[in-house]
Enzyme design. Structure first.
Site, PDB file in Angstrom:
ATOM      1  N   LYS A   1      -2.098   2.705   1.090  1.00 30.36           N
ATOM      2  CA  LYS A   1      -2.781   1.413   1.225  1.00 30.36           C
ATOM      3  C   LYS A   1      -3.588   1.384   2.524  1.00 30.36           C
ATOM      4  O   LYS A   1      -3.140   1.918   3.546  1.00 30.36           O
ATOM      5  CB  LYS A   1      -1.748   0.281   1.217  1.00 30.36           C
ATOM      6  CG  LYS A   1      -2.346  -1.116   1.139  1.00 30.36           C
ATOM      7  CD  LYS A   1      -1.248  -2.180   1.039  1.00 30.36           C
ATOM      8  CE  LYS A   1      -1.811  -3.589   0.942  1.00 30.36           C
ATOM      9  NZ  LYS A   1      -0.750  -4.621   0.828  1.00 30.36           N
TER      10      LYS A   1
ATOM     11  N   SER B   1      -1.255  -7.842  -2.938  1.00 32.41           N
ATOM     12  CA  SER B   1      -2.454  -7.297  -2.343  1.00 32.41           C
ATOM     13  C   SER B   1      -2.571  -5.778  -2.449  1.00 32.41           C
ATOM     14  O   SER B   1      -3.660  -5.242  -2.255  1.00 32.41           O
ATOM     15  CB  SER B   1      -2.495  -7.690  -0.872  1.00 32.41           C
ATOM     16  OG  SER B   1      -1.442  -7.077  -0.166  1.00 32.41           O
TER      17      SER B   1
ATOM     18  N   SER C   1       3.368  -8.374  -2.424  1.00 34.27           N
ATOM     19  CA  SER C   1       2.181  -7.518  -2.507  1.00 34.27           C
ATOM     20  C   SER C   1       2.415  -6.119  -3.065  1.00 34.27           C
ATOM     21  O   SER C   1       1.462  -5.426  -3.388  1.00 34.27           O
ATOM     22  CB  SER C   1       1.523  -7.404  -1.133  1.00 34.27           C
ATOM     23  OG  SER C   1       0.811  -8.581  -0.852  1.00 34.27           O
TER      24      SER C   1
END
Lengths: 496, 93, 475
Positions: free
Chosen positions: C69, C144, C168
């Site tokens: 990420k 996210s 997330s």
């Protein structure tokens, strides 16, 4: 005598002290030894506040804070923690300062100073840990700056902020407090006050028990006294003219010796304190006994002991304990068997005076061996004053081999020359040793003073008493005197 | 309810420039969220201790041991605004 | 080479062929991506794989590719957090989890897309544009960590790291039909992970199956002296992979099946619970009365912490800078330009919640409510071993559908954010499809009881085939 404080002056101080004796910064392993380094060479992702970094607290900083707390007779909190103080400034790489808020490590304490009317207690409100911001250099002046250069070497240095009660009643008391405070911190070996930016002071002051004004950013003890004298005069003038003192923050312009109202910001700051979620709270009261054990003898105790142990005056004891390195120096000299009173005179009166005159300050020491002084205006000028040299000098003086003028000259010569010579070398080179005839004269004087009966006998006509007196002089001078000269000198002395 | 002035004030505190038109938009959106947050008022919490952290950890420290710093050029590598080893920014006020 | 492989299969393939070939194959798939899951593909991945081939590596992930990420710091790769304000920023240090991965021999394929600063549940607010859901390219992948979930679901990486502040990792795992774990707070070091809300978030793995999650946890979890909130739990995650739930007590909190839940989601979750029952577990309903306040509490805390965390982005030392007549103006303009609308909203709300006069009403209140939510978990988990509920009340929504109304978007975190308030572990595993869209089952456990959570997830997987379903659009 009670000091009346006729102008109703109240002064409180907030003192930021860098724990610059620690090897590393507050929350990262960057070396704290940045003072002569190129900009941004003592930084890492943590003290630069790079995204994703986290602080981890330096254990020694907490120990130092507890030490300071104990020396200030402060309460050490059962539980203490860090907060974030949120505001924007270019020296603040994270956009907040990690500091302590409602749970400071040190609570109420006190410091006793020599006040206007004898011993005076200044209350300590609190002391807390926080991190230092970076350093800004304005291109041009602050007012007409074209830009700002930022060096983060200082960023994250461990600080202790100490807040006092508004208990000081004159600028002189404020200065005495600071002297005492700095001295205590140096005794604790957590702080070197000679380093640039090591101590910064904000003062709040009010007159006629009125509204207080904060004077920010004072960097020297002399500066504090000057800033306060100016500010008190200013406030009194405002009131005399019928004006009112308003709550405000003023900046001390060290160059001009005046305080200037800081332009009120567009809107009031609101620091939005909240607990630093990346640091865990601390419960460290169980460290106290062990830390207390390590506390050194503090200035007041040492001063009392010096008077007692060395039989020296309070003034000398005070001067000698005004810096721990000087106190150690004195004790090392005395340990070698010289007369402590004479040693105290030469160190406290002469040596200190000559150092001051030359802007030399004691910057370091090699315990038991020497103190190392450097010139405040020109740090390249460094002088070593060795314990052995002082012992030699004091001994020469005590034995009457050199005059006090000669001894002063030796000290000056040591301080004025790069060459490291011993007092004996200097004495010989300059021929400072009292001439032989001086020594004989001295022996004659002593002999006459000590042998009243023989003198009377001689004056009464007993010629052989003169031989006895000559013999005494020869004994005193260990046979170095010429007997004929001695005889002449005695006769000269006796006949006046 | 927050007002336009509140939006301007918190915009200043947060150093986010907000245009006249945005102020109104923010005010509406923020108020709808704040209204939702207001539901917490119905929950009595006088005697409740706040939870700052679920982990009840105390006394986390590091030793006072020097670690390597970054080289100056690495420190300054992420900006073009630099001068003589420092970061350069406009005058402050 | 199969498009979707477990880590075990990838390792076999590396032995059979080479790390270089495996990495090259993934890079080829990424090259044809339809999901916009990566913000940056590493130019050094192949070289790294080649080096592992030539020099050899005895780490547990030798040569195994992974996606990271874009809020986790990797030396030499941008760390943009999906934001313009970090334009050009390349961290000079590795996150703790990256150090762990590299020493285990993993090859980093690149950085994955995310909601700007992890503030969202749809991966639509990224400066790099939205990521698509591999199951339906018109839908969001969740967020996210939407990029990480989408690339795993699309076969563009065997597994990935995400971060979970309020759901997330689990939300995109549920939406993309993969497995995602939010570890117990403190289990994985946060050092090097750009903070959104420090007291809530953890790094979490996303993978195609539970075993791979455990493999990854064994590498990344553990104590790190650089994170003061790190806890040494000494858990051996792969040891938890046992196909047995006999005697396990499952609690079903009815508050997680609230208003607006999709009937198919509800059905799929109950089917899963009944599956556990058939495998020897028992279940009972439990009540967690304060859950309905969790969302507001969560958002206040997250926004407050975020408003402070994001103050460092001022254009002074790195990233995007707008010009201004003085420093404060420069900062205000930089932040106005550099941050997206949703990030600015959250900073403003967080600033407000901490400001003088409102601190107690919002921030302190939220922390007190957090206590009540945590107590609900403590009480429930004192009676049962695990809690089970839908990860998301609804399947993935359309791109653009909720972006205009922040509150609607916030509400989609209703079942995931309470877990972060309590700090407990929670995994989302696929448990069905509705109209071709995946449904996630959320399994929550006691703090540091990941072994039980993973055992239950593993057992479910061994006895169902939901995890073998692949998105047809990218197949």
């Amino acid at each position: 005598m009670v000091y009346e404080n006729p102008d109703g002056i109240r002064i409180g101080l907030e003192i930021h002290v860098q724990l610059n004796k620690l090897k590393t910064k507050m929350f990262c392993g960057c070396s704290s030894d940045y003072h002569n380094a190129a900009p941004n060479t003592h930084t890492c992702p943590i003290c630069l506040g790079l995204p994703g970094t986290l602080p981890v607290l330096n254990k020694k900083a907490v120990e130092a804070a507890i030490k300071v707390g104990l020396a200030l007779e402060g309460e050490i909190a059962e539980e203490t923690q860090f907060h974030r103080k949120n505001y924007f400034y270019p020296d603040l790489p994270k956009g907040f300062q990690v500091t302590q808020y409602d749970f400071p490590i040190v609570g109420k304490g006190k410091v006793v100073i020599e006040g206007e009317d004898g011993e005076h207690v200044v209350g300590i409100t609190r002391a807390h840990m926080e991190e230092d911001p970076g350093k800004l250099v304005h291109i041009g002046s602050i007012e007409k700056s074209k830009g700002v250069l930022i060096d983060y070497n200082r960023s994250g240095m461990p600080l202790i902020e100490t807040v006092t009660e508004p208990d000081m009643r004159s600028p002189k008391e404020a200065r005495r407090f600071l002297d005492k405070f700095r001295n205590i911190l140096e005794y604790l070996d957590v702080f070197d006050g000679n380093l640039e930016g090591a101590m910064r002071v904000d003062a709040n002051v009010s007159v006629h028990w009125g509204t207080r004004v904060e004077v920010k950013n004072i960097s020297s003890h002399k500066g504090v006294e000057r800033a306060l004298l100016y500010e008190i005069m200013r406030q009194k003038n405002v009131i005399r003219r019928g004006g009112k003192i308003t709550l405000e923050t003023r900046h001390f312009d060290e160059g001009r010796g005046v305080t200037i109202s800081m332009r009120t910001k567009e809107e009031a700051e609101d620091y939005r304190y909240f607990r630093e979620p990346d640091l865990m709270p601390m419960r460290v009261t169980d460290w106290i006994p062990a830390i207390r054990e390590t506390l050194p003898e503090l200035p007041d105790a040492k001063r009392a002991r010096f008077i007692e142990q060395y039989g020296i005056t309070d003034m000398h004891a005070k001067a000698l304990t005004s810096k721990i390195m000087l106190a150690d120096f004195h004790e090392s000299i005395c340990a070698q068997g010289v007369d402590p009173k004479i040693a105290a005179t030469w160190t406290a009166d002469v040596l200190l005076g000559e150092l001051n005159y030359r802007d030399l300050v004691i910057g370091a020491d090699v315990q038991g061996y020497a103190i190392i002084c450097y010139n405040q205006k020109n740090p390249d000028i460094v002088r070593h004053i060795r314990v052995n040299d002082m012992v030699e000098l004091v001994t020469f003086f005590a034995e009457g081999k050199i005059s006090d003028r000669a001894a002063v000259e030796v000290i000056r010569s040591i301080l004025d020359s790069k060459e490291e010579k011993t007092p004996l070398q200097i004495i010989e080179e300059r021929g400072l040793l009292k001439a032989e005839s001086d020594l004989v004269t001295m022996a004659v004087e002593e002999t006459i003073a000590e042998n009243e009966a023989a003198v009377q006998d001689y004056l009464g006509g007993a010629e052989k008493s003169l031989n006895f007196l000559v013999g005494q002089v020869m004994k005193k001078t260990k046979g170095t005197a010429d007997a004929k000269t001695a005889r002449e000198l005695i006769l000269k002395e006796l006949k006046g | 309810m927050i007002t336009k002035e509140d939006v301007e004030h918190i915009g200043w505190l947060a150093r986010i420039e907000i245009s006249e038109q945005e102020t109104v938009e923010y005010m509406e959106k923020l108020n709808s969220v704040l209204e939702y947050f207001g539901q917490l008022d119905e929950l009595p919490t006088e005697d409740v201790v706040p939870t700052y952290h679920v982990a009840e950890i105390y006394n986390v420290f590091r030793e006072d041991i020097v670690e390597e710093c970054l080289p100056q050029e690495t420190v300054l590598a992420n900006t073009e605004y630099k001068q003589d080893g420092t970061f350069r920014v406009p005058k402050i006020g | 080479m199969a498009k979707w492989m477990s880590v075990a299969q990838v390792k076999e393939k590396i032995i059979e062929d080479s790390a270089e070939e495996v990495t090259a194959r993934y890079l080829e798939v990424i090259g044809k991506s339809k999901v916009n899951g990566y913000t940056k593909v590493s130019e050094k991945a192949l070289e790294h794989a080649r080096r592992i081939d030539s020099e050899g590596h005895d780490g547990p992930l030798a040569g195994v590719p992974i996606a990271i990420k874009d809020n986790i710091s990797v030396v030499g790769l941008p760390n943009s957090c999906g934001s313009k304000i970090l334009e050009g920023y390349v961290p000079p240090f590795n996150a703790h989890v990256i150090e762990k991965l590299l020493s285990a021999g993993a090859v980093i394929l690149g950085k994955t897309n995310m909601d700007e600063f992890a503030m969202g549940s749809s991966t639509e607010t990224s400066y790099f544009g939205p990521t698509a859901n591999p199951w339906d390219l018109e839908r969001v992948p969740g967020g996210s960590s939407g990029g990480s979930a989408a690339v795993v679901a699309a076969g563009e990486a065997p597994f990935a790291l995400g971060s979970d502040t309020g759901g997330s990792v689990r939300c995109p795992a549920a939406f993309c039909g993969v497995v995602g774990l939010k570890p117990t707070y403190g289990a994985v070091s946060r050092y090097g992970v750009v903070a959104y809300a420090n007291s809530l978030e953890q790094v979490g793995p996303l993978a195609n199956n539970v075993a791979d999650i455990a493999i990854l946890m064994d590498v990344i979890a553990g104590y790190d002296g650089r994170d003061s909130t790190s806890i040494d739990s000494k858990i051996e995650y792969q040891k938890a992979l046992v196909d047995d739930v006999k005697g396990l007590k499952i609690g079903v909190p009815k508050e997680f099946f609230g208003e607006g839940i999709h009937p198919d989601v509800e059905k799929a979750v109950w089917n899963a619970i009944h599956k556990y029952e058939s495998l020897g577990a028992t279940w009972e309903e439990v009540s967690m009365p304060n859950i309905k306040y969790a969302l507001a509490s969560y958002y206040i805390i997250a926004m407050s912490e975020a408003s402070s965390n994001l103050a460092r982005f001022d254009g002074t030392r790195y990233g995007f800078r707008e010009s201004g007549e003085n420093w404060h103006a420069m900062v205000s303009k930089t932040r106005a330009e550099g941050f997206g609308t949703e990030v600015k909203r959250r900073i403003l709300l967080g600033t407000y919640a901490l400001s003088a006069g409102y601190h107690d009403k919002y921030y302190l209140k939220a922390l007190k409510v957090r206590t009540l939510v945590k107590q609900d978990f403590d009480k429930a988990l004192a009676k049962v071993d695990l809690l089970m509920a839908p990860t998301m009340p609804n399947p993935a929504f359309k791109i653009g559908e909720k972006i205009e109304d922040p509150l609607t978007l916030y509400l989609s975190d209703v079942n995931t954010c309470p877990i972060n308030l309590a700090g407990v572990p929670s995994v989302s595993v696929p448990c069905g499809l509705t109209d071709g869209l995946p449904i996630g089952l959320q399994i929550m456990g006691k703090p540091f009881d990941e072994p039980t959570v993973l055992r239950a997830a593993y057992t479910f997987e061994q006895n169902t085939d939901y995890h073998t379903k692949r998105p047809p659009e990218v197949a």
